[in-house]
Design an enzyme around this catalytic site. Structure first.
Site, PDB file in Angstrom:
ATOM      1  N   ARG A 143      33.239 -44.576  44.443  1.00 49.74           N
ATOM      2  CA  ARG A 143      33.600 -45.269  45.671  1.00 49.74           C
ATOM      3  C   ARG A 143      35.103 -45.110  45.907  1.00 49.74           C
ATOM      4  O   ARG A 143      35.902 -45.226  44.975  1.00 49.74           O
ATOM      5  CB  ARG A 143      33.254 -46.764  45.580  1.00 49.74           C
ATOM      6  CG  ARG A 143      31.767 -47.082  45.792  1.00 49.74           C
ATOM      7  CD  ARG A 143      31.326 -46.819  47.224  1.00 49.74           C
ATOM      8  NE  ARG A 143      29.928 -47.155  47.486  1.00 49.74           N
ATOM      9  CZ  ARG A 143      28.897 -46.311  47.368  1.00 49.74           C
ATOM     10  NH1 ARG A 143      29.091 -45.078  46.956  1.00 49.74           N
ATOM     11  NH2 ARG A 143      27.671 -46.718  47.650  1.00 49.74           N
ATOM     12  N   GLU A 178      36.160 -44.734  55.259  1.00 51.86           N
ATOM     13  CA  GLU A 178      35.279 -43.650  55.711  1.00 51.86           C
ATOM     14  C   GLU A 178      34.770 -43.986  57.107  1.00 51.86           C
ATOM     15  O   GLU A 178      34.475 -45.142  57.377  1.00 51.86           O
ATOM     16  CB  GLU A 178      34.113 -43.504  54.724  1.00 51.86           C
ATOM     17  CG  GLU A 178      34.597 -43.077  53.339  1.00 51.86           C
ATOM     18  CD  GLU A 178      33.475 -42.994  52.293  1.00 51.86           C
ATOM     19  OE1 GLU A 178      32.290 -43.060  52.671  1.00 51.86           O
ATOM     20  OE2 GLU A 178      33.794 -42.865  51.115  1.00 51.86           O
ATOM     21  N   HIS A 203      31.185 -37.816  51.912  1.00 56.82           N
ATOM     22  CA  HIS A 203      30.260 -38.716  51.205  1.00 56.82           C
ATOM     23  C   HIS A 203      28.828 -38.154  51.233  1.00 56.82           C
ATOM     24  O   HIS A 203      27.905 -38.774  51.779  1.00 56.82           O
ATOM     25  CB  HIS A 203      30.301 -40.128  51.809  1.00 56.82           C
ATOM     26  CG  HIS A 203      29.791 -41.201  50.880  1.00 56.82           C
ATOM     27  ND1 HIS A 203      30.310 -42.476  50.843  1.00 56.82           N
ATOM     28  CD2 HIS A 203      28.811 -41.186  49.953  1.00 56.82           C
ATOM     29  CE1 HIS A 203      29.665 -43.193  49.940  1.00 56.82           C
ATOM     30  NE2 HIS A 203      28.749 -42.429  49.385  1.00 56.82           N
TER      31      HIS A 203
HETATM   32  C1  GLV Z   1      25.858 -43.426  47.758  1.00 58.24           C
HETATM   33  O1  GLV Z   1      27.029 -43.505  47.884  1.00 58.24           O
HETATM   34  C2  GLV Z   1      25.011 -44.414  47.177  1.00 58.24           C
HETATM   35  O2  GLV Z   1      25.510 -45.466  46.786  1.00 58.24           O
HETATM   36  O3  GLV Z   1      23.811 -44.168  47.116  1.00 58.24           O
HETATM   37  C1  GLV Z   2      24.317 -42.673  50.487  1.00 55.54           C
HETATM   38  O1  GLV Z   2      25.303 -41.993  50.513  1.00 55.54           O
HETATM   39  C2  GLV Z   2      23.837 -43.662  51.428  1.00 55.54           C
HETATM   40  O2  GLV Z   2      24.550 -44.653  51.659  1.00 55.54           O
HETATM   41  O3  GLV Z   2      22.721 -43.488  51.925  1.00 55.54           O
END
Ligand code: GLV
Ligand code: GLV
Length: 323
Positions: free
Chosen positions: A237, A266, A285
């Site tokens: 994160r 983000e 991400h």
């Molecule tokens: C992605 O960032 C997740 O937490 O799945």
């Molecule tokens: C992963 O990156 C999500 O938040 O779906």
């Protein structure tokens, strides 16, 4: 009558049907106050919530007095106010297993692309700069046999260690809240304190969730301890890192390069200095973003919601104690 749920994500058709077989589904774009206001009746009667990334806090819970379970299409759940959910005895479900291997692949992609300058060099080729013979100006650094440091030895850390140890012959150092016997036995990973890891690792891979303890865990002091040749990777994160300190460390040459899938804010601002540094690979991400894995995460999240609302959250539950 079927119980009502709010869906704030687009699902593949078959999963939408699976959800609709159990629930009356109200689909919304997001969880912004305006959206909630617009669908106030549906939010007031919903017992379930399914989606990802949006903030779920006490203010939203106040608009959802019937809510009993929330299901996120992600492993991370820092966008949920877990204390507020616990106070209301709302179950929180996530997808910890579905994305492990895919995120580990993404970390390896960042390791390889930063060390071998894949993105930068490919851009130069596209710009017509391919020279007759490649000189040192185009060289990268090796990945194989270098020391990989993993900060956060969870499922993804283990999958990364496996790739690095057996695919790339890399010695593994790791730091975590507790020692991980399996990592030590299977991958000869060596447990060390964070300072030692920072001093010794050629690649420092951060795979931590965001919590009160991890926020800004990496700042000036941490980057200063790394080798000038070190490559820093963050796939956990963004706010675990003080991004200004990272930018300063890259600018001053305190560290060599960075591969980043996550950022403090983000989407990353288009004027971020990170986007003009040739030694930074910035991804939007996409750690888990493959067709296969995003499908599997969505399917898990649907099944999680069904299980939770049937009183059977046997796996993937963040707060089973509220039952
Ligand atoms: C992605 O960032 C997740 O937490 O799945
Ligand atoms: C992963 O990156 C999500 O938040 O779906």
């Amino acid at each position: 009558m079927k119980p009502s749920v709010i869906l704030y994500k687009t699902l593949p058709d078959d999963l939408q049907q699976r959800l609709e077989a159990h629930f009356t589904v109200t689909q919304v774009k997001n969880l912004h106050p305006d959206t909630v206001q617009q669908h106030a009746g549906a939010f007031a009667s919903a017992v379930g919530l399914l989606g990802s990334s949006e903030k779920v806090d006490a203010a939203l819970l106040a608009k959802m007095p019937a809510l009993r379970a929330a299901s996120t299409v992600s492993v991370g759940y820092d966008n949920f106010d877990v204390e507020a959910l616990n106070a209301r005895r709302v179950l929180l479900m996530h997808t910890p297993a579905a994305l492990t291997e895919t995120v580990a692949d993404t970390v390896m992609a960042l390791v390889l692309s930063t060390a071998r300058r894949v993105v930068e060099v490919a851009e130069r080729v596209k710009a017509g700069e391919w020279k007759r013979s490649i000189d040192a100006d185009w060289f990268g650094t090796d990945v194989h046999h270098k020391t990989l440091g993993i900060v956060g030895m969870g499922r993804i850390g283990m999958a990364l260690a496996q790739r690095a140890r057996f695919g790339f012959n890399m010695p593994i150092l790791y730091n975590a809240r507790r020692q991980h016997k399996e990592a030590e036995e299977r991958f000869q990973a060596r447990y060390c304190d964070l300072d030692t890891l920072l001093r010794e690792a050629d690649f420092v891979c951060l795979i931590l969730p965001l919590t009160e303890e991890t926020r800004h865990l990496f700042g000036d002091a941490q980057f200063k301890q790394m080798k000038p040749s070190a490559i820093f990777i963050n796939a956990g994160r963004g706010p675990v890192v003080d991004e200004q300190a990272l930018i300063a460390a890259l600018r001053s040459g305190e560290i060599h390069a960075a591969g980043l899938d996550v950022f403090e804010h983000e989407p990353l601002a288009v004027d971020s200095p990170l986007l003009t540094m040739p030694n930074v690979v910035a991804l939007p991400h996409i750690g888990s973003a493959t067709h296969e894995t995003r499908y599997s995460m969505a399917a898990t999240a649907v099944d999680n919601l069904i299980a939770a609302l049937n009183g059977k959250p046997e796996k993937n539950c963040v707060n089973p104690q509220v039952m």
